[in-house]
Design an enzyme around this catalytic site. Structure first.
Site, mmCIF file in Angstrom:
data_model
loop_
_atom_site.group_PDB
_atom_site.id
_atom_site.type_symbol
_atom_site.label_atom_id
_atom_site.label_comp_id
_atom_site.label_asym_id
_atom_site.label_seq_id
_atom_site.Cartn_x
_atom_site.Cartn_y
_atom_site.Cartn_z
ATOM 1 C CG HIS A 1 -1.970 -1.043 1.212
ATOM 2 N ND1 HIS A 1 -3.264 -0.859 0.766
ATOM 3 C CD2 HIS A 1 -1.921 -2.341 1.610
ATOM 4 C CE1 HIS A 1 -3.953 -1.976 0.898
ATOM 5 N NE2 HIS A 1 -3.158 -2.902 1.398
ATOM 6 C CG HIS B 1 -2.436 -1.456 14.512
ATOM 7 N ND1 HIS B 1 -3.001 -2.694 14.265
ATOM 8 C CD2 HIS B 1 -1.461 -1.681 15.411
ATOM 9 C CE1 HIS B 1 -2.402 -3.609 14.996
ATOM 10 N NE2 HIS B 1 -1.447 -3.026 15.694
ATOM 11 C CE1 TYR C 1 -2.178 -4.758 9.214
ATOM 12 C CE2 TYR C 1 -2.070 -2.600 8.202
ATOM 13 C CZ TYR C 1 -2.459 -3.923 8.155
ATOM 14 O OH TYR C 1 -3.101 -4.407 7.051
ATOM 15 C CG ASN D 1 -8.058 -4.102 1.024
ATOM 16 O OD1 ASN D 1 -7.355 -3.138 1.304
ATOM 17 N ND2 ASN D 1 -7.602 -5.337 1.021
HETATM 18 C C1 HEM Z 1 -1.971 -10.974 7.354
HETATM 19 C C2 HEM Z 1 -2.389 -10.171 6.420
HETATM 20 C C3 HEM Z 1 -1.891 -8.782 6.279
HETATM 21 C C4 HEM Z 1 -0.717 -8.243 6.692
HETATM 22 C C5 HEM Z 1 0.410 -8.936 7.410
HETATM 23 C C6 HEM Z 1 -0.723 -6.858 6.312
HETATM 24 C C7 HEM Z 1 0.306 -5.978 6.499
HETATM 25 C C8 HEM Z 1 0.319 -4.680 6.131
HETATM 26 C C9 HEM Z 1 1.428 -3.792 6.260
HETATM 27 C C10 HEM Z 1 2.770 -4.173 6.822
HETATM 28 C C11 HEM Z 1 1.049 -2.581 5.816
HETATM 29 C C12 HEM Z 1 1.861 -1.305 5.784
HETATM 30 C C13 HEM Z 1 1.456 -0.471 6.965
HETATM 31 C C14 HEM Z 1 2.304 0.745 7.159
HETATM 32 O O1 HEM Z 1 3.463 0.784 6.726
HETATM 33 O O2 HEM Z 1 1.801 1.680 7.796
HETATM 34 C C15 HEM Z 1 -0.304 -2.701 5.397
HETATM 35 C C16 HEM Z 1 -1.056 -1.682 4.921
HETATM 36 C C17 HEM Z 1 -2.374 -1.798 4.661
HETATM 37 N N1 HEM Z 1 -3.137 -2.936 4.736
HETATM 38 FE FE1 HEM Z 1 -2.544 -4.743 5.262
HETATM 39 N N2 HEM Z 1 -1.892 -6.566 5.696
HETATM 40 C C18 HEM Z 1 -2.635 -7.728 5.667
HETATM 41 C C19 HEM Z 1 -3.878 -7.893 5.164
HETATM 42 C C20 HEM Z 1 -4.680 -6.860 4.842
HETATM 43 C C21 HEM Z 1 -6.073 -6.979 4.595
HETATM 44 C C22 HEM Z 1 -6.889 -8.263 4.633
HETATM 45 C C23 HEM Z 1 -6.521 -5.734 4.366
HETATM 46 C C24 HEM Z 1 -7.912 -5.294 4.107
HETATM 47 C C25 HEM Z 1 -8.888 -5.636 4.888
HETATM 48 C C26 HEM Z 1 -5.409 -4.818 4.456
HETATM 49 C C27 HEM Z 1 -5.481 -3.464 4.306
HETATM 50 C C28 HEM Z 1 -4.414 -2.622 4.384
HETATM 51 C C29 HEM Z 1 -4.479 -1.218 4.072
HETATM 52 C C30 HEM Z 1 -5.705 -0.431 3.650
HETATM 53 C C31 HEM Z 1 -3.202 -0.710 4.244
HETATM 54 C C32 HEM Z 1 -2.758 0.724 3.977
HETATM 55 C C33 HEM Z 1 -2.954 1.575 5.187
HETATM 56 C C34 HEM Z 1 -2.541 2.983 4.869
HETATM 57 O O3 HEM Z 1 -3.217 3.594 4.022
HETATM 58 O O4 HEM Z 1 -1.549 3.441 5.438
HETATM 59 N N3 HEM Z 1 -4.307 -5.539 4.763
HETATM 60 N N4 HEM Z 1 -0.737 -3.986 5.581
#
Ligand code: HEM
Length: 728
Positions: free
Chosen positions: A91, A355, A378, A164
């Site tokens: 992202h 988070h 997160y 999402n």
């Molecule tokens: C085990 C599964 C997942 C892991 C380990 C994971 C991990 C991460 C990580 C490491 C980030 C970066 C966060 C940052 O640097 O601030 C991120 C961002 C994000 N994740 Fe996940 N994610 C997972 C599943 C999902 C799922 C299922 C969704 C949706 C429901 C999702 C939605 C998002 C969104 C929207 C962001 C961006 C947040 C922003 O705009 O800063 N992720 N995710």
């Protein structure tokens, strides 16, 4: 003997409910001290020293060596050298805005969350939209899931709904997340391709992981190439819990429903937009907010009684499944409005840290194994990305609720904690900060009853990998099905290893044999008569692969209206962008009448012409040009109007870029209108006038109305097959 200082005091906590509820401006007011405005100010160093010469470094003579003494040069260059932080590991590419959320009526029947009780209360929020796979500088129009992350600054602390624009996910268990992301990111040996899933490693992984199939159907649909962030749905994906004031819990799925409807572009358009304006979505969001056309969504809840947990043909804890709206309707309970652009992209959009573990009393987790992994991920990643444990102090991340705890120190600590006590229990600090009882909105985890053995396994129903993929396919309109087939042909067509393509066709055959047949035809393959060997390769070392093969469970819903964008809101042309294609000699009246009608309906019109500056109108007036044809394409607009005026339309008909402009709009099934001699341009573009809106005599109010209606429909898909024959 305890001294006066050490004796426990009778300080009593200030229950949050007793404090005046913060107004929706509270977050903006909190950000204010951190804002900087250089208007009318003198240039200084970071120490506040006024700078006299910002043009020359300090040297021994004009042509001599620079001096180490030059603290001004060193400070400026050192700061510059350290300007970058790591981009998000996923992202990375995103855009954000401020706004507020308001509940329609109290949700006390479901939850005690304070921000969901009072309809007069506006809770400040910050929303970040994103793509998943690409780097920070990648195109907005990649085929990808869009992140839809909402931070609610509630009086009880921050609640983040990190969702999402697609209601399911690729994998069921967090342990597979690094594999998924490694597979979809650019291939590591040569870092190709950027922001694209159309490559071997992604499809290699997917073709071995049948649990991804439902998500693949969504990602291959036009949902993955939205027209605008403002026209996307949002989903919390996981099942969460709501807890009411009596401690009763219910399951909940969160939805965001855009008031402008759910609309997408075509893949051919997405590819072209990526060239003409890779910032298309970011710009669209910014411009809409600047223009006062505030994007809005309704918050929807699917609430499920705890007793009903096991009554579905799927597991509520499985994030690759939806709860069809036919089984549990979505209740629309409140509204989100985005009404302010950030002041600074880095300080706000880049440094915001969401988070899924940021919850408030009244909202709790389930044991969804993907959610559980996210609860760890997160903060962990943000420690690296934002450089230490104090990123909650960055202005955009600070809650509006007060923070008091015994966490101390660390890199870049801003808070000046007073007193000698940084532990609990204590007497020296009068026992403060005190733990908050339930009455003072202290968070109490829902005491879910659990028993069982420690195992590395999944629920039985998790293995139904195809039923909902089939449901999605069956729920699509014909044009949507065609687009899915074309997307799969494109994506798999980019895959170099034949066995991966073949394996994927075999997986698609499990969803629907017609779908698989159409994809196979495009790839020059055939659909295997039956599964050749093992479908699921996500199997532990010592396990029997047979036990891991997909199962098919009986589903109650065979077709769900809500899954097709054909059934979305199509009643407004608000914020739609219309190109008025004109050249010197254009009829000012036709332009004016159409512009007025478009503006009155909330649409935006722009004059696109062979050259910049102004056009000389047929009546001798001046028509200001917004864009020259060189700088835009019709892919950046929702509709095209070609006003009459013989010299203008003659020039356009003879201009290859103008002809291409119209042909592309036609091919992409957009509303097109032509008045007077404007029909000549349609003719030059070999467009059948029957398929578009024309009037030989000039523009009338009725014509403008019909045009607005066509724009509100988003696209005329009935034209699509024929339009493919138009060269563009
Ligand atoms: C085990 C599964 C997942 C892991 C380990 C994971 C991990 C991460 C990580 C490491 C980030 C970066 C966060 C940052 O640097 O601030 C991120 C961002 C994000 N994740 Fe996940 N994610 C997972 C599943 C999902 C799922 C299922 C969704 C949706 C429901 C999702 C939605 C998002 C969104 C929207 C962001 C961006 C947040 C922003 O705009 O800063 N992720 N995710």
């Amino acid at each position: 003997m305890p001294t006066e200082e050490s004796r426990p005091t009778d300080k009593s906590p200030r229950p949050r409910a007793d404090r005046a509820a913060a107004p929706d401006t509270v977050k903006q007011e909190a950000l204010e001290p951190f804002r900087e405005d250089a208007d009318g100010q003198l240039l200084t160093t970071d120490q506040g020293l006024r700078i006299n010469d910002d043009q020359n470094s300090l040297k021994v003579s004009p042509r001599g060596p620079s001096l180490l003494e030059d603290f001004i040069l060193r400070e400026k260059i050192t700061h510059f050298d350290h300007e970058r932080i790591p981009e998000r590991v996923v992202h990375a590419r995103g855009a954000a805005a401020h706004g507020y959320f308001q509940v329609y009526k109290s949700l006390s029947r479901y939850t005690k969350a304070a921000f969901l009780q009072d309809p007069s209360k506006k809770t400040p929020i910050f929303v970040r939209f994103s793509t998943v796979a690409g780097s920070r500088g990648s195109t907005d129009l990649a085929r990808d899931v869009r992140g839809f992350a909402v931070k609610f600054y509630t009086d009880e602390g921050n609640f983040d709904l990190v969702g999402n624009n697609i209601p399911v996910f690729f994998i069921q268990d967090a342990v597979k997340f690094p594999d998924l992301i490694h597979a979809v990111k650019p291939e590591p040996h040569r870092e190709i391709p950027q922001a694209a899933s159309a490559h071997d490693t992604f499809w290699d992984f997917i073709s071995l992981m049948p649990e991804s199939t439902h998500m693949i159907m969504w990602v291959m649909s036009d949902r993955a190439i939205p027209r605008s962030y403002r026209m996307m749905e949002g989903f919390g994906v996981h099942t969460f819990r709501l807890v009411d004031g009596k401690g009763t819990t219910r399951f909940v799925k969160f939805h965001w429903k855009p008031l402008l409807g759910v609309h997408s572009v075509l893949w051919d358009e997405a590819l072209k937009i990526s060239g003409k304006d890779p910032d298309f979505h970011r710009r669209d969001l910014w411009e809409a907010i600047e223009a006062g056309a505030y994007p809005e969504w309704e918050l929807g809840l699917q609430v499920i009684e705890e007793a009903d947990e096991h009554k579905f043909g799927f597991d509520l804890l499985d994030p690759t499944k939806i709860v069809p709206e036919e089984l549990v309707p979505v209740e629309r309970v409140g509204r989100l409005t985005l009404d302010r652009n950030p002041d600074n992209f880095f300080a706000e959009t880049e440094q915001v840290a969401f988070h899924p573990g940021h919850v408030v009393p009244g909202i709790d987790f389930t044991d969804d194994p993907l959610l559980q992994g996210r609860l760890f991920s997160y903060t962990d990643t943000q420690l690296l990305r934002l450089g230490g444990p104090n990123f909650h102090e960055i202005p955009i991340n600070r809650p509006v609720a007060e923070i008091h705890n015994n966490q101390r120190d660390g890199l870049m600590r801003q808070t000046i904690n007073r007193g000698r006590v940084a532990y609990h229990p204590n007497t020296l600090g009068g026992g403060c900060p005190m733990q908050a009882g339930r009455a003072a909105a202290g968070f109490v985890t829902y005491p879910e009853a659990i028993s069982g053995q420690k195992v590395r396994e999944r629920g039985e129903k998790f293995f139904d990998h195809f039923s909902q993929a089939t449901l999605f396919w069956n729920s699509q309109s014909d044009p949507e099905k065609q687009h899915i087939v074309q997307a799969l042909r494109f994506e798999l067509g980019k895959v170099e290893v034949l066995t991966i393509r073949e394996r994927m066709v075999g997986v698609l055959a499990q969803v629907d044999r017609t779908l698989a047949g159409m994809v196979a035809e495009g790839l020059g393959l055939t659909v295997p008569a039956k599964v050749d060997g093992q479908l699921n390769h996500s199997v532990p070392a010592d396990a029997d692969p047979k036990k891991f093969q997909p199962i098919h469970l009986k589903q109650k819903v065979a077709n769900s209206q809500a899954l097709s964008m054909a059934n979305t809101v199509k009643d407004t042309a608000k914020t739609r962008k219309v190109a008025i294609l004109a050249a010197d000699g254009v009829e000012e009246d036709a332009v004016g009448t159409m512009q007025r009608a478009l503006t009155a309906a909330g649409a935006i019109s722009k004059i696109v012409a062979p050259h910049g500056g102004t056009l000389e109108g047929a009546g001798g007036g001046e028509v200001p040009v917004d864009f020259s044809l060189l700088t835009v394409g019709s892919v950046l607009f929702d509709a095209v109007f070609i006003p009459g005026g013989a010299p203008s339309t003659r020039a356009l008909a003879g201009d290859a870029s103008a002809v291409l402009f119209v042909r592309e709009a036609y091919k992409h099934c957009k509303a097109i209108a032509a008045s007077g001699t404007g029909l000549a341009v349609l003719e030059a573009a070999e467009i059948d006038a029957q398929d578009v809106l024309t009037r030989r005599e000039g523009v009338t109010a009725q014509m403008a109305e019909a045009f607005l209606k066509a724009i509100a429909q988003h696209r005329d898909w009935s034209r699509e097959t024929k339009a493919q024959k138009v060269p563009a």
